[in-house]
Design a protein around this motif. Sequence first.
Motif, PDB file in Angstrom:
ATOM      1  N   PHE A 251       0.758  -1.289  -0.044  1.00  0.00           N
ATOM      2  CA  PHE A 251       0.007   0.074   0.036  1.00  0.00           C
ATOM      3  C   PHE A 251       0.907   1.359   0.029  1.00  0.00           C
ATOM      4  CE2 PHE A 251      -2.797  -3.279   1.781  1.00  0.00           C
ATOM      5  CZ  PHE A 251      -3.724  -2.996   0.855  1.00  0.00           C
ATOM      6  N   ILE A 252       2.015   1.225   0.684  1.00  0.00           N
ATOM      7  CA  ILE A 252       2.976   2.211   0.593  1.00  0.00           C
ATOM      8  C   ILE A 252       3.281   2.475  -0.947  1.00  0.00           C
ATOM      9  CG2 ILE A 252       5.326   3.216   1.429  1.00  0.00           C
ATOM     10  CD1 ILE A 252       4.741   1.870   3.777  1.00  0.00           C
ATOM     11  N   LEU A 254       1.649   2.020  -3.528  1.00  0.00           N
ATOM     12  CA  LEU A 254       0.511   2.516  -4.107  1.00  0.00           C
ATOM     13  C   LEU A 254       0.459   3.889  -3.792  1.00  0.00           C
ATOM     14  CD1 LEU A 254      -2.603   0.328  -3.545  1.00  0.00           C
ATOM     15  CD2 LEU A 254      -1.510   0.564  -5.760  1.00  0.00           C
ATOM     16  N   ALA A 255       0.840   4.268  -2.449  1.00  0.00           N
ATOM     17  CA  ALA A 255       1.102   5.745  -2.271  1.00  0.00           C
ATOM     18  C   ALA A 255       2.111   6.422  -3.261  1.00  0.00           C
ATOM     19  CB  ALA A 255       1.335   5.769  -0.969  1.00  0.00           C
ATOM     20  N   VAL A 258       0.751   7.010  -6.600  1.00  0.00           N
ATOM     21  CA  VAL A 258      -0.221   8.261  -6.395  1.00  0.00           C
ATOM     22  C   VAL A 258       0.709   9.524  -6.421  1.00  0.00           C
ATOM     23  CG1 VAL A 258      -1.813   9.581  -4.896  1.00  0.00           C
ATOM     24  CG2 VAL A 258      -2.147   7.135  -5.236  1.00  0.00           C
ATOM     25  N   TYR A 304       4.371   4.849   8.125  1.00  0.00           N
ATOM     26  CA  TYR A 304       3.221   5.036   7.915  1.00  0.00           C
ATOM     27  C   TYR A 304       2.488   6.419   8.073  1.00  0.00           C
ATOM     28  CZ  TYR A 304       3.716  -0.115   8.851  1.00  0.00           C
ATOM     29  OH  TYR A 304       4.202  -1.183   8.887  1.00  0.00           O
ATOM     30  N   ILE A 305       3.068   7.069   9.087  1.00  0.00           N
ATOM     31  CA  ILE A 305       2.737   8.356   9.162  1.00  0.00           C
ATOM     32  C   ILE A 305       3.182   9.255   8.138  1.00  0.00           C
ATOM     33  CG2 ILE A 305       3.255  10.411  10.646  1.00  0.00           C
ATOM     34  CD1 ILE A 305       3.158   8.584  13.146  1.00  0.00           C
ATOM     35  N   THR A 307       3.935   8.241   5.065  1.00  0.00           N
ATOM     36  CA  THR A 307       3.146   7.844   3.884  1.00  0.00           C
ATOM     37  C   THR A 307       1.924   8.864   3.774  1.00  0.00           C
ATOM     38  OG1 THR A 307       4.053   5.735   4.090  1.00  0.00           O
ATOM     39  CG2 THR A 307       2.107   6.143   2.536  1.00  0.00           C
ATOM     40  N   LEU A 308       1.089   8.905   5.120  1.00  0.00           N
ATOM     41  CA  LEU A 308      -0.081   9.481   5.018  1.00  0.00           C
ATOM     42  C   LEU A 308       0.066  11.018   4.947  1.00  0.00           C
ATOM     43  CD1 LEU A 308      -2.129   8.174   8.188  1.00  0.00           C
ATOM     44  CD2 LEU A 308      -2.821   8.447   5.765  1.00  0.00           C
ATOM     45  N   VAL A 311       1.047  11.666   0.948  1.00  0.00           N
ATOM     46  CA  VAL A 311      -0.051  11.561   0.238  1.00  0.00           C
ATOM     47  C   VAL A 311      -0.911  12.578   0.312  1.00  0.00           C
ATOM     48  CG1 VAL A 311      -1.878  10.176  -0.379  1.00  0.00           C
ATOM     49  CG2 VAL A 311       0.145   9.020  -0.129  1.00  0.00           C
ATOM     50  N   MET A 312      -0.975  13.239   1.808  1.00  0.00           N
ATOM     51  CA  MET A 312      -1.886  13.962   1.868  1.00  0.00           C
ATOM     52  C   MET A 312      -1.552  15.756   1.359  1.00  0.00           C
ATOM     53  SD  MET A 312      -2.935  15.174   5.978  1.00  0.00           S
ATOM     54  CE  MET A 312      -1.841  16.457   6.002  1.00  0.00           C
ATOM     55  N   LEU A 313      -0.126  15.661   1.247  1.00  0.00           N
ATOM     56  CA  LEU A 313       0.404  16.997   0.832  1.00  0.00           C
ATOM     57  C   LEU A 313       0.371  17.043  -0.798  1.00  0.00           C
ATOM     58  CD1 LEU A 313       3.399  17.531   3.044  1.00  0.00           C
ATOM     59  CD2 LEU A 313       1.545  18.903   2.884  1.00  0.00           C
ATOM     60  N   VAL A 314       0.557  15.805  -1.510  1.00  0.00           N
ATOM     61  CA  VAL A 314       0.655  15.973  -2.866  1.00  0.00           C
ATOM     62  C   VAL A 314      -0.744  15.603  -3.740  1.00  0.00           C
ATOM     63  CG1 VAL A 314       3.107  15.480  -2.931  1.00  0.00           C
ATOM     64  CG2 VAL A 314       1.407  13.827  -3.341  1.00  0.00           C
ATOM     65  N   ILE A 315      -1.566  14.788  -3.045  1.00  0.00           N
ATOM     66  CA  ILE A 315      -2.675  14.255  -3.867  1.00  0.00           C
ATOM     67  C   ILE A 315      -3.742  15.336  -4.056  1.00  0.00           C
ATOM     68  CG2 ILE A 315      -4.455  13.706  -2.020  1.00  0.00           C
ATOM     69  CD1 ILE A 315      -4.174  10.792  -3.234  1.00  0.00           C
ATOM     70  N   ARG A 317      -3.757  16.805  -6.891  1.00  0.00           N
ATOM     71  CA  ARG A 317      -3.274  17.615  -8.092  1.00  0.00           C
ATOM     72  C   ARG A 317      -2.785  16.439  -9.231  1.00  0.00           C
ATOM     73  NH1 ARG A 317       0.810  20.883  -4.805  1.00  0.00           N
ATOM     74  NH2 ARG A 317      -0.663  20.612  -2.909  1.00  0.00           N
TER      75      ARG A 317
ATOM     76  N   LEU B 133      -9.502  13.145   5.779  1.00  0.00           N
ATOM     77  CA  LEU B 133      -8.675  13.298   4.755  1.00  0.00           C
ATOM     78  C   LEU B 133      -8.975  12.912   3.313  1.00  0.00           C
ATOM     79  CD1 LEU B 133      -5.711  11.172   6.015  1.00  0.00           C
ATOM     80  CD2 LEU B 133      -5.504  13.497   5.638  1.00  0.00           C
ATOM     81  N   ARG B 137      -8.657  16.521   1.470  1.00  0.00           N
ATOM     82  CA  ARG B 137      -7.426  16.332   0.731  1.00  0.00           C
ATOM     83  C   ARG B 137      -7.623  15.377  -0.695  1.00  0.00           C
ATOM     84  NH1 ARG B 137      -4.503  20.529   0.616  1.00  0.00           N
ATOM     85  NH2 ARG B 137      -3.081  19.079  -0.684  1.00  0.00           N
ATOM     86  N   GLY B 138      -8.944  14.602  -0.464  1.00  0.00           N
ATOM     87  CA  GLY B 138      -9.008  13.799  -1.539  1.00  0.00           C
ATOM     88  C   GLY B 138      -8.223  12.489  -1.518  1.00  0.00           C
ATOM     89  N   VAL B 139      -7.713  12.125  -0.469  1.00  0.00           N
ATOM     90  CA  VAL B 139      -6.770  10.910  -0.210  1.00  0.00           C
ATOM     91  C   VAL B 139      -7.652   9.736  -0.243  1.00  0.00           C
ATOM     92  CG1 VAL B 139      -5.246   9.920   1.494  1.00  0.00           C
ATOM     93  CG2 VAL B 139      -5.182  12.247   1.493  1.00  0.00           C
ATOM     94  N   ILE B 143      -5.796   3.959   0.842  1.00  0.00           N
ATOM     95  CA  ILE B 143      -4.391   3.902   1.383  1.00  0.00           C
ATOM     96  C   ILE B 143      -4.474   4.576   2.787  1.00  0.00           C
ATOM     97  CG2 ILE B 143      -2.366   5.522   1.149  1.00  0.00           C
ATOM     98  CD1 ILE B 143      -2.487   5.428  -1.988  1.00  0.00           C
ATOM     99  N   ILE B 146      -5.585   1.651   5.522  1.00  0.00           N
ATOM    100  CA  ILE B 146      -4.381   0.881   5.640  1.00  0.00           C
ATOM    101  C   ILE B 146      -3.621   1.208   6.635  1.00  0.00           C
ATOM    102  CG2 ILE B 146      -2.522  -0.287   4.642  1.00  0.00           C
ATOM    103  CD1 ILE B 146      -5.093  -1.956   4.198  1.00  0.00           C
ATOM    104  N   MET B 147      -2.877   2.605   6.164  1.00  0.00           N
ATOM    105  CA  MET B 147      -1.935   3.349   7.137  1.00  0.00           C
ATOM    106  C   MET B 147      -2.569   3.539   8.256  1.00  0.00           C
ATOM    107  SD  MET B 147       0.672   3.678   5.217  1.00  0.00           S
ATOM    108  CE  MET B 147       0.331   2.587   3.696  1.00  0.00           C
ATOM    109  N   ILE B 151      -1.018   1.876  12.141  1.00  0.00           N
ATOM    110  CA  ILE B 151      -0.493   2.969  13.186  1.00  0.00           C
ATOM    111  C   ILE B 151      -1.383   2.384  14.245  1.00  0.00           C
ATOM    112  CG2 ILE B 151      -0.709   5.003  14.100  1.00  0.00           C
ATOM    113  CD1 ILE B 151      -0.402   6.064  11.046  1.00  0.00           C
TER     114      ILE B 151
END
Lengths: 331, 349
Positions: A251-252, A254-255, A258, A304-305, A307-308, A311-315, A317, B133, B137-139, B143, B146-147, B151
């Motif tokens: 899943f990372i 997959l991130a 993305v 995992y943090i 990754t979150l 993904v939160m910052l770039v997604i 767009r 999220l 943010r459209g997350v 993903i 699962i994260m 955690i």
Amino acid sequence: MRFVSRLRGERAFWLLLTLILLILAVYGIEKAGLKPVSLLEAALLAMTPLALTAVGECINEKAGVVNIGLEGILLITAVVGVWGAELFSNGILGLLTGMLAGALIGFLFGLVSVYGRADQVVAGMGINVFALGFVPYLLMAIWAFPGIHLFPRELMVRPIYTFFGRLSPVTIAAIVIAILAHFFLHRTVLGFRIRAAGEKPEAADVAGVRIDLIRILTSTLGGALCGLGGAFMPLAWFGGIVKEISAGRGFIALACVVFSGLEPLLALVASFIFGFAEGFAYSVAVTPGIKEIIPFYFINMLPYIVTLLVVMLVIGRRRFPAASGQPYTRE
Amino acid sequence: MKRFEIPTQIRPLAESFITILIGLLAGALFMMPFGYKPQVAYPALFRGAFGSPADTLETLAFATPLMLTAITFALGMKAGLFNIGAEGQMYIGAIGATAAAGLIHLPPGLHLAVATALAMLVGALWALPPALLKIWRGVHEVISTIMFNWIAFHLSMYLAIYYLAEPGRAERTIPALPTARYPILTEEATLTAVIFVVLAFCIGIYIYLWGTKAGYELRLVGENPEAARYAGVDARRMIIMSFVIGGLAAGLAGASQVIGRPPAWSLYATLGNVIGLGFDGLGVALIGRNHPIGGIFAAILFGALQHGGRYMEYHAGVCSELVRAINGLIILALSVPEIWAIVKRRLRR
């Protein structure tokens, strides 16, 4: 030149920011008494399965197939890889066995999504759930030992000693594959057809492109790369296998996909960022002075943090192929 | 509503049965190369699951948490979301239940209610960030959930070992106080009264989805987002609703394994007694056609596989985890919409 233009703007900003952060991190690590070389080694090791998986999935998604079963493929191929290595008494043949198993799963996934017109997200999750049960079953069926297996050290794929410290040949292969994938997708006819299959399957079909074959091919290729990443984990990294060896890496990855917007080179960068977070976590976990203050459970959460956060910052767009995840029917 | 004629109504049921058969057949195929005998294993599995009244009750005990984690996933699917966060929300719920049941002293009845409510609340809180999220943010929820699962895994281990460990017994947390335990229904099985709470919850979800305006809007967002937007439905609210109610269900699932399951009445330090139940719920939801009542029956089926799996392991030597692999194969088979048509074509030939 096309490569440069593609990396202009926002992506260049991210690359630069990453580089600056990495330099700062390495500087801080030296101050804290850690060895940057061993940290880089750890980061590159952690990067490798992510990069292989993510690059494969980039190609796959370019053709319009979304496989969220990567986690399951990593798990299964990790076991099959070790099994192959023991069977042939050779680590490299073990890697190839893993790759072959991954290719087979990818091929089957391709069949299911192209000819079965499956809901790809559900099917991918089916692979993951299957692996959750199949891997402990395999561990019992092959080695009659629950949940864990250690194999002889001779089967490990040896690292190469370079200027950057010890490097696994698979790491080098992953970097080369990412670069090749970039040129493959953007400079070859087949790469162009793959992109067409994901972007406008109707048009590509009219132009004589076999959408079904292209998608099965990319799914198989993605599975093979993921399988190499899966077999890499026990055979060139951990030296053993546990039933949850992949630990969310599918899943990372997959991130990473993305993050990259389906560009293999950016997927490589992303997997280095996540690999760095993981390598950093490992290095910190064993550092005297830190391990007493921060419980190791929190250090384990770091990948995992990160990754979150990334993904939160770039997604939001990123633009994905129009027909991504959609089955295609000829009319 | 002309589409729902009788044959089409039976169709989903028939499809579920076919996929279960496919799963079991494929499971047999995976047994044979390793020298296991499916003809020994499957009868053992069936006898283990339903061989005696006590076994049937035990099957129900195994089914209980699955009914709930299936709801978590099904509610997501109903709203057009792929929420696979039940696993982590369930860990957190189990931790909440352990803390409330083992650390606080309250009168009987109230204690049980507080422990259950706290587990559900923390489960819902853990489901909230992925929903936010998604909205802000459209997350993608695959993903993020699962994260959050991973955690939650490390956080729960940390809390279980640092704050809730029973002195002298490193393998598990403090047990729930007797005032916070659901009454055991029979001495022969680990089934407790928590199953009634769970069944009531399932019926509640059914009423919510098909009997209230909010439930209707939630389904509309999932089935036809465009129509929902024109009808003025706030999709963001529905995303939060779907995640939060799913979190309540997962939290209750966690609680059911701690304060509703003898003999441990506690959480294992490895989380061994809850691990995997969230992902099992995924297959259960799909077999039950993302319907809370269908999920009850699918959960009983899968509970039977799990309880019978232990007999299979004992009598045929087949690792019981194969049952989870069969679940995955069933999910794979269910992902193919044309499976019914494909099977029919094969039969006709």
